[in-house]
Structure formats: structure tokens, C-alpha cells
Design an enzyme around this catalytic site. Structure first.
Site, mmCIF file in Angstrom:
data_model
loop_
_atom_site.group_PDB
_atom_site.id
_atom_site.type_symbol
_atom_site.label_atom_id
_atom_site.label_comp_id
_atom_site.label_asym_id
_atom_site.label_seq_id
_atom_site.Cartn_x
_atom_site.Cartn_y
_atom_site.Cartn_z
ATOM 1 N N LYS A 286 -7.385 1.872 -1.865
ATOM 2 C CA LYS A 286 -7.008 2.303 -3.206
ATOM 3 C C LYS A 286 -7.717 1.436 -4.242
ATOM 4 O O LYS A 286 -8.036 0.280 -3.970
ATOM 5 C CB LYS A 286 -5.492 2.121 -3.408
ATOM 6 N N ARG A 360 2.448 10.644 5.930
ATOM 7 C CA ARG A 360 2.676 11.824 6.782
ATOM 8 C C ARG A 360 2.469 11.494 8.247
ATOM 9 O O ARG A 360 3.063 12.127 9.119
ATOM 10 C CB ARG A 360 1.786 12.977 6.294
HETATM 11 N N1 BES Z 1 1.978 6.069 -1.086
HETATM 12 C C1 BES Z 1 1.042 7.016 -1.538
HETATM 13 C C2 BES Z 1 1.617 7.999 -2.559
HETATM 14 C C3 BES Z 1 2.082 7.405 -3.853
HETATM 15 C C4 BES Z 1 1.278 7.449 -4.970
HETATM 16 C C5 BES Z 1 3.344 6.871 -3.968
HETATM 17 C C6 BES Z 1 1.719 6.936 -6.165
HETATM 18 C C7 BES Z 1 3.796 6.371 -5.174
HETATM 19 C C8 BES Z 1 2.978 6.397 -6.276
HETATM 20 C C9 BES Z 1 0.499 7.828 -0.371
HETATM 21 O O1 BES Z 1 0.431 7.143 0.836
HETATM 22 C C10 BES Z 1 -0.895 8.199 -0.721
HETATM 23 O O2 BES Z 1 -1.711 7.329 -0.822
HETATM 24 N N2 BES Z 1 -1.131 9.502 -0.903
HETATM 25 C C11 BES Z 1 -2.424 9.976 -1.251
HETATM 26 C C12 BES Z 1 -2.736 11.154 -0.369
HETATM 27 C C13 BES Z 1 -4.168 11.592 -0.454
HETATM 28 C C14 BES Z 1 -5.067 10.562 0.195
HETATM 29 C C15 BES Z 1 -4.291 12.924 0.244
HETATM 30 C C16 BES Z 1 -2.390 10.368 -2.714
HETATM 31 O O3 BES Z 1 -1.381 10.910 -3.168
HETATM 32 O O4 BES Z 1 -3.365 10.118 -3.400
HETATM 33 MN MN MN Z 2 -1.349 6.025 1.034
#
Ligand code: BES
Ligand code: MN
Ligand code: ZN
Length: 506
Positions: A286, A360
Site C-alpha cells: 500500500k 477474502r
Molecule cells: N483492509 C483493506 C480494505 C480497507 C481499506 C479497510 C480502507 C479499511 C480502510 C483490504 O485488505 C484491501 O486492501 N482491499 C483492497 C482490495 C483490492 C486490492 C482489490 C482495496 O480495497 O483496495
Molecule cells: Mn489489504
């Protein structure tokens, strides 16, 4: 957790000696013309309190808006040192949920002012009275008492010491007492979940989350098991393990069991929570901006642990198993890579497109395990996607279900909990987007409809077991403080999951 004590009092409110007496008010103006002035009206029958407030109400400076407050020092004719009026807004719109917030507002008004005891007068009006309001007042007081500043070395303990609910009318005594006790359990359980979510990644590793859950389980009499890497291999949880493999911290598979005496048939409810104690994204790392927030990526797991605490204490007659999949998502020489193929516990193969879609993966094996342990109905909670906030903002959480009957019970639960969830669709056309060229499915499906695609991924593992998926990514953290809740972890989900479980009691 705070150490606020909650008490019930049957004494007439004008005579109660306290630092602060809070009374609620509604705006009873029903005319809609532009020059119709608000008519703030106190929700108490106490003549002395009415008289003490009459002057300020007559000035028009106070409107009785939702969570609007006005304070009177040394109010004439009553024993309290201060009288706080807290508004509920328009009478027609005021509900038990507005009262929950107003109670939180009263507590949060008192806290920073060094006021350590608060008495709130149970409102008396046609629509707002009795047991339902009692419960939400107590919940709201506990929710309001929570602050996130646990690691400030100059922190004074600003917890309210005693919160007293003053009940004027003795009519429904037994129901009010039961609702009061329930409110304490629910409020404390929500705060317990919040205290877990608030911990930073270095203080709450997967193993420590497991220990905290186990300690709670011992305190309230839940069955519990704590497993790690070896058990993941034994159960062939390839999807869960793949997320943990890049971290020096071992994963924790947390199982909590609630088995009420004498209940040997009927449904077994499976609660599955995402417990990523820190989500860096892994190799698909990230950006640095806001990454610190990813300590709350275990909020779904914490919601399940908090709900289990309340379940253990409220003792519904239905069996419940909670499974929390705790791991840290890290990049390293042992981390999984985009393109890797993992075999989930169900036997399905998953092509990893993005290592940041890790929630997931852990939930996939959690859902399979819950079914293997006999769950007849499933509910999961997860901070799963950023896309859910794009869809619903930070105002409403997302819900999905493959079963209308299970979902309608959840909707009834929402009426009690006051939490805001909105159901989004599932569908084969979304599921088509995660077909993989090399294996069964891939873990991401492109940019559009990201929250729904994530739900369809989970659907593959829930199969045809009645299942509800809660995406709380946008709601687990309060970004800006409100009059009734601090900035920080919200504890969203605890109350609704609890009520959904209670809806199944025999
Ligand atoms: N933990 C994150 C989602 C999240 C984002 C929680 C902001 C709280 C605040 C999750 O694991 C994630 O990174 N999701 C990605 C999925 C994508 C790679 C398909 C996302 O939402 O960007
Ligand atoms: Mn994630
Ligand atoms: Zn995550």
C-alpha cells in the site's frame, strides 16, 4: 476499557445530589412555515426541573436540536450542581436511537470538564419511555465514555465514575431493570471490541489478539481454542496461511464456542471475523499515506469477539461458534507473490492477483471451517474493501446475503441496534469477473464493483449455506469526533450481530 459504573435510581430527580443532571428535550414545533420558531420541550414530568429550565428555554437561544446542549450552573430549586439539557431534534424524528446518542452526548460533555458523576433522567413521553429507551441510554453512556488516548503518558483517567439512570415512574420496574442490565452488557461489549481495534499492530499481534479473546472467554464462560501455523497446515487452510507466510508473527486461529445448556438441536450460528492485525498490502504494498490506519483491519474479528462476550452474558438459547482469522499481511522474502496459486481448505484453487486482497483469503478458510464445525447459518464481518466506502460513504456499512430469510432477521436486528447497513446485490455476472485462467478463481476482479466482487469471492466458500457478509471498512473507524462518540474505533457490528444471533433463540 473504562471503568464507568452504571446505576439505576428511583429517587425523584430534583432531589438527587450530583455534579450533573442531564435531561432530554425535543423540538415540538410541528408548523413548517419559515418563521415557526423551535419549541424545545423537556422530556421530564418533574416540576422543579421544568421550573429551573424555564428561563433559558424562553430565551430562544436553545432549540432542542439533535445533540444540541445547554448547561445551567447552580439551577434553582434542584439538588444537582449543574443541569444539562440535551436535544433529540424534532419530536416526530426522535427515536430510541436518538436517545442513545443523546446519552453519549451527556457523558462526553461531562468527561473533559472533570465531571465524574452524571445522572440522566429517563425521558417520559408517549413514544419514548420504558425498557427500550433504558437500554439505549445505557449503551449510549458507555459508548460515550470511551476514548482512544490510552497511550498518552499524561492521560488523566477521564472515565466517568458513576452514570446513574433516574427512573421516575415505577410502572415497568422489572422490564426496566432487565433492559438496564442488558444495556450495560452490550455497551461494555462494544467498548471491549473498540479497545481491541484501538491497539496498534505492535501491541496487538495475532497471538496477542488470540490471548485477549481467550482471557475474555474464560471470564464469561465461553469455550475457546487457540491454534497457529501447525493447525493451519493440518486443516489445509492454504488461503489463510498464504496471508500469514510473509510475517515473522505467527497466525492465530481463534475459536470461541457458546453452547447453552440443554440446547442440542436447532441452528448453529457461525460467526467469522477478519483479524488482520496489520495490513501493509504485502508485496502489492500500500502507499504510505494512511497506512497506519491498517491497524484496524481486525475490526471484523473484534466485532465477533465483542458480540461473543455479550452472547455469553445474555445467554440466548442458540448455539454459536465464532472463528477469527488473525494474521499480519507483510512483504518479505517469504511473502506470497502475485501469480502464486493457493489451495483453500475447501479444495478450490485461488490465483493471487493482488496480495492486498488478503481479507477474502483468510475469510475463505474461516467460512469453510465454520461449515465443517457444523454451522448452519453464517455471518462474517470484515474491513474488506475500500470500494464499500466509495459506494456508501462513511455513513452506512455494506451487507450482502445469499438468503432472504437470514437477511430479513438481520434487518430486524438493525431496528434494535440502530446501526446502519445497506444491502448490495450479488450475482453471477459479478462472479464471472473472478474466474481464473490457471485455477478456479482469482482474488481480484478489476476496478468496478469491488465490494460486490469481494462478496462474490466469499460466496464461493459460503456455498449454499445461508450467509450474510458485512463489509465494515468504511465504518469501523470514526474519522471525526461526534458529540456522542470519540474519534477512533467505532465498534460497529457488535450490536447488530448480537441481535441477529438472538433472533434465532428457540
Ligand atoms: N483492509 C483493506 C480494505 C480497507 C481499506 C479497510 C480502507 C479499511 C480502510 C483490504 O485488505 C484491501 O486492501 N482491499 C483492497 C482490495 C483490492 C486490492 C482489490 C482495496 O480495497 O483496495
Ligand atoms: Mn489489504
Ligand atoms: Zn485488509
Amino acid at each position: 476499557m473504562g471503568n464507568m459504573r452504571a446505576e439505576l435510581s428511583l429517587a425523584p430527580i430534583a432531589g438527587i445530589e450530583t455534579e450533573l443532571l442531564a435531561v432530554l428535550a425535543v423540538d415540538t414545533q410541528t408548523e413548517k412555515s419559515p418563521d415557526a420558531k423551535p419549541k424545545p420541550t423537556l422530556l421530564t414530568a418533574d416540576a422543579a426541573v421544568q421550573a429551573a429550565a424555564a428561563g433559558v428555554l424562553a430565551t430562544g437561544e436553545y432549540k432542542g436540536g439533535a445533540n444540541e446542549t445547554i448547561l445551567l450552573h447552580a439551577p434553582a430549586g434542584i439538588a444537582a450542581k449543574r443541569l444539562l439539557i440535551v436535544g433529540l431534534g424534532k419530536l416526530a424524528k426522535a427515536t430510541v436511537h436518538s436517545v442513545r446518542d443523546a446519552a453519549g452526548t451527556a457523558v462526553r460533555y461531562a468527561k473533559p470538564r472533570g465531571i465524574r458523576d452524571v445522572v440522566l433522567a429517563l425521558p417520559s413521553s408517549e413514544s419514548l419511555r420504558g425498557a427500550a429507551v433504558t437500554r439505549t441510554v445505557v449503551e449510549g453512556a458507555f459508548v460515550g465514555d470511551f476514548d482512544a488516548d490510552t497511550y498518552r503518558t499524561d492521560r488523566k483517567d477521564q472515565s466517568i465514575q458513576t452514570f446513574t439512570l433516574a427512573v421516575a415512574d415505577d410502572a415497568e420496574r422489572a422490564a426496566v431493570e432487565a433492559a438496564f442490565a442488558e444495556g450495560v452488557i452490550v455497551g461494555e461489549s462494544q467498548n471491549f471490541a473498540r479497545s481491541l481495534v484501538n491497539e496498534p499492530g505492535n501491541k496487538l499481534t495475532p497471538s496477542i489478539l488470540g490471548q485477549r479473546a481467550a482471557l475474555m472467554a474464560q471470564e464469561v464462560g465461553l469455550g475457546w481454542e487457540l491454534h497457529s501455523t501447525e493447525k493451519l497446515h493440518e486443516l489445509k487452510m492454504g488461503a489463510f496461511w498464504s496471508v500469514s507466510q510473509g510475517s515473522a508473527e505467527p497466525p492465530a486461529l481463534i475459536v470461541l464456542r457458546y453452547e447453552p445448556e440443554g440446547v442440542t438441536d436447532g441452528p448453529v450460528l457461525g460467526l467469522v471475523g477478519k483479524g488482520i492485525t496489520f495490513d501493509t498490502g504485502g508485496i502489492s504494498i500500500k502507499p504510505a499515506d494512511n497506512m497506519e490506519k491498517m491497524k484496524y483491519d481486525m475490526a471484523g474479528g473484534a466485532a465477533m469477539i465483542g458480540a461473543m462476550r455479550a452472547i455469553a452474558l445474555l445467554k440466548p438459547k442458540v448455539r454459536v461458534i465464532a472463528i477469527v482469522l488473525a494474521a499480519e499481511n507483510m512483504p518479505s522474502g517469504t511473502a506470497q507473490k502475485p501469480g502464486d496459486v493457493q489451495t483453500a481448505m475447501s479444495g478450490k484453487t485461488i490465483e493471487i492477483i493482488n496480495t492486498d486482497a488478503e481479507g477474502r483469503l483468510v475469510l475463505a478458510d474461516g467460512l469453510t471451517y465454520a461449515r465443517q464445525l457444523g454451522a448452519t447459518h453464517l455471518i462474517d464481518a470484515a474491513t474488506l474493501t475500500g470500494a464499500i466506502s466509495v459506494a456508501l460513504g462513511k455513513i452506512t456499512a455494506g451487507a450482502f446475503s445469499n438468503d432472504d430469510a437470514a437477511y430479513s432477521r438481520f434487518e430486524s436486528a438493525l431496528a434494535i441496534s440502530g446501526e446502519k447497513f445497506w444491502r448490495l446485490p450479488l450475482g453471477d455476472a459479478y462472479a464471472d469477473l473472478i474466474k481464473s485462467d490457471i485455477g478456479d478463481i482469482k482474488n481480484t476482479g478489476g476496478r468496478w464493483g469491488g465490494a460486490i466482487i469481494a462478496a462474490e469471492f466469499l460466496h464461493v466458500f459460503a456455498e449454499d449455506t445461508p450467509w450474510i457478509h458485512l463489509d465494515i471498512a468504511g465504518m469501523a473507524w470514526v474519522e471525526e469526533k461526534r458529540p456522542f462518540i470519540a474519534k477512533g474505533p467505532s465498534g460497529v457490528g457488535v450490536r447488530s450481530i448480537l441481535e441477529w444471533v438472538r433472533s434465532y433463540q428457540g
